[in-house]
Design a protein around this motif. Structure first.
Motif, PDB file in Angstrom:
ATOM      1  N   LYS A   1       0.837  -1.204   0.000  1.00  0.00           N
ATOM      2  CA  LYS A   1       0.000   0.000   0.000  1.00  0.00           C
ATOM      3  C   LYS A   1       0.872   1.254   0.000  1.00  0.00           C
ATOM      4  O   LYS A   1       0.623   2.203  -0.756  1.00  0.00           O
ATOM      5  CB  LYS A   1      -0.923  -0.007   1.209  1.00  0.00           C
TER       6      LYS A   1
ATOM      7  N   SER B   1       2.628   1.506  -3.438  1.00  0.00           N
ATOM      8  CA  SER B   1       1.672   1.875  -4.475  1.00  0.00           C
ATOM      9  C   SER B   1       1.349   3.356  -4.424  1.00  0.00           C
ATOM     10  O   SER B   1       1.248   4.029  -5.459  1.00  0.00           O
ATOM     11  CB  SER B   1       0.385   1.054  -4.331  1.00  0.00           C
ATOM     12  N   LYS B   2       1.184   3.864  -3.212  1.00  0.00           N
ATOM     13  CA  LYS B   2       0.904   5.291  -3.047  1.00  0.00           C
ATOM     14  C   LYS B   2       2.069   6.126  -3.572  1.00  0.00           C
ATOM     15  O   LYS B   2       1.866   7.129  -4.274  1.00  0.00           O
ATOM     16  CB  LYS B   2       0.642   5.587  -1.577  1.00  0.00           C
TER      17      LYS B   2
ATOM     18  N   GLN C   1      -3.528   2.997  -4.836  1.00  0.00           N
ATOM     19  CA  GLN C   1      -2.930   2.425  -3.638  1.00  0.00           C
ATOM     20  C   GLN C   1      -3.807   1.329  -3.036  1.00  0.00           C
ATOM     21  O   GLN C   1      -3.295   0.306  -2.562  1.00  0.00           O
ATOM     22  CB  GLN C   1      -2.641   3.511  -2.599  1.00  0.00           C
TER      23      GLN C   1
END
Length: 374
Positions: A282, A285-286, A353
């Motif tokens: 996460k 991805s962000k 995300q």
């Protein structure tokens, strides 16, 4: 003597209210979106993959429909719904987490907690009875009673905490029953399409973007669009990951918890490996989305802004003089949603995300489990 007795009664009432408030706070937490967000990955890793993906999609559907009905689009039917929560004061509102504080900013009708409890507990009961082929009327009656008690307790808790009125609870109950009835009639077809359909990932990606741009605009800013975007991304990641790895990790013959193939210590090992992994994905991805989306938007001539994730974009947007709007590219001019001068890149970042997080739950982490023999 009378004064002491009255003082004692006041203290007892105060403590009784504290205990009730604590109970209702726990009830609200157990049926909240953050709880489901943490619970559903464990359901996947415990071997109940079909139940987990159907409950994830159902929760996404409930969140989108429920929050869309809470308010209406400004340019279509402003103030038709937009029912506020009970005024505080005189009602005492108890907000115990940051999520509840954010929830208090939303409108009240229908109650999302009630709606989600009706749908998820009702579907869970249906799934358990169907999966175990239980046709005993007594067992069905007990299951219905448990669902009714759960829904009633949640509704009473939301009223007691000052978050909803009775009308909000009834609205959530009615809408929840309608959604549950619809879901019970279509969930088998949806699951069959996900695990064995053609062009599933492409279809779901287009559906995700369509849902983003058809979400109604509230009369006043609320965090509900952020929640809907998050679950939209979760659904996209789950569908994409399951469709790609169904035969390896998500078929009906995978090991289930409390069986010789997946004992409790092994499942605990899965949690210790899986939870940090999905949180890392996460975060990564962000970071990737924050770096790439502005570059892609700039290359396509799409003006973007950011309210929270990229402060520099917000500074550029607020510092721009009237008439200095960036020239739009052909793609921006051709799209049907070009009534805005610029687009909030935070929406795309949030979608990516959470899609990455959900994909890791059903694809990356099971691959790691397989490698580590977990």
């Amino acid at each position: 003597m009378r004064h002491d007795r009255r003082l004692t009664e006041d203290v007892e009432d105060k403590y009784q209210h504290r205990y009730l408030d604590a109970l209702f706070i726990v009830v609200s937490c157990v049926v909240s979106v953050p709880f489901y967000t943490g619970f559903l990955p464990l359901l996947f890793w415990s071997g109940h993959c079909k139940l987990a993906r159907l409950m994830t999609l159902l929760l996404t559907f409930c969140d989108f429909v429920g929050n869309s009905i809470k308010f209406s689009a400004d340019d279509i039917s402003q103030d038709v719904v937009s029912a506020p929560r009970p005024s505080s004061p005189p009602v005492k509102r108890i907000t115990f987490t940051e999520d509840e504080i954010a929830n208090a900013m939303e409108y009240g009708l229908p109650s999302s907690h009630t709606l989600n409890t009706v749908c998820l507990s009702g579907f869970l009961m249906h799934y358990v009875l169907s999966y175990n082929q239980i046709n005993n009327p007594t067992s069905k009656l007990i299951g219905i009673a448990i669902v009714c008690i759960s829904v009633g307790l949640v509704g009473f808790a939301r009223i007691s905490l000052g978050m909803h009125s009775l009308i909000d609870i009834i609205g959530g109950l009615v809408l929840g029953l309608a959604i549950l009835s619809f879901w019970l009639s279509v969930h088998t077809h949806i699951d069959t399409f996900i695990v064995s359909g053609q062009n599933v990932s492409t279809f779901w990606a287009l559906l995700s973007f369509l849902l983003l741009f058809t979400y109604p605009t509230p009369e006043l800013p609320t965090p509900s669009f952020e929640y809907s975007t998050s679950f939209n991304g979760v659904a996209l990641g789950i569908v994409t990951g399951v469709q790609q790895t169904y035969s390896q990790f998500h078929h009906e013959n995978v090991a289930r918890i409390f069986t010789p193939q997946l004992r409790l210590p092994l499942f605990i090992g899965r949690m210790l490996v899986g939870i940090p992994t999905i949180l890392l994905v996460k975060f990564c991805s962000k970071g990737v989305a924050k770096w790439t989306l502005p570059i892609i938007a700039n290359a396509l001539g799409i003006p973007v802004k950011s309210k929270s994730y990229i402060p520099s974009l917000n500074a550029l947007e607020t510092g721009r003089k009237p008439g200095e709007a960036k020239q739009s590219g052909y793609l921006h001019k051709m799209l049907f949603f070009t009534s805005q001068d610029s687009f909030n890149v935070d929406t795309g970042i949030r979608l990516i995300q959470y899609a990455g997080l959900a994909w890791s739950v059903v694809d990356l982490v099971p691959s790691i489990f397989s490698y580590l023999s977990l």
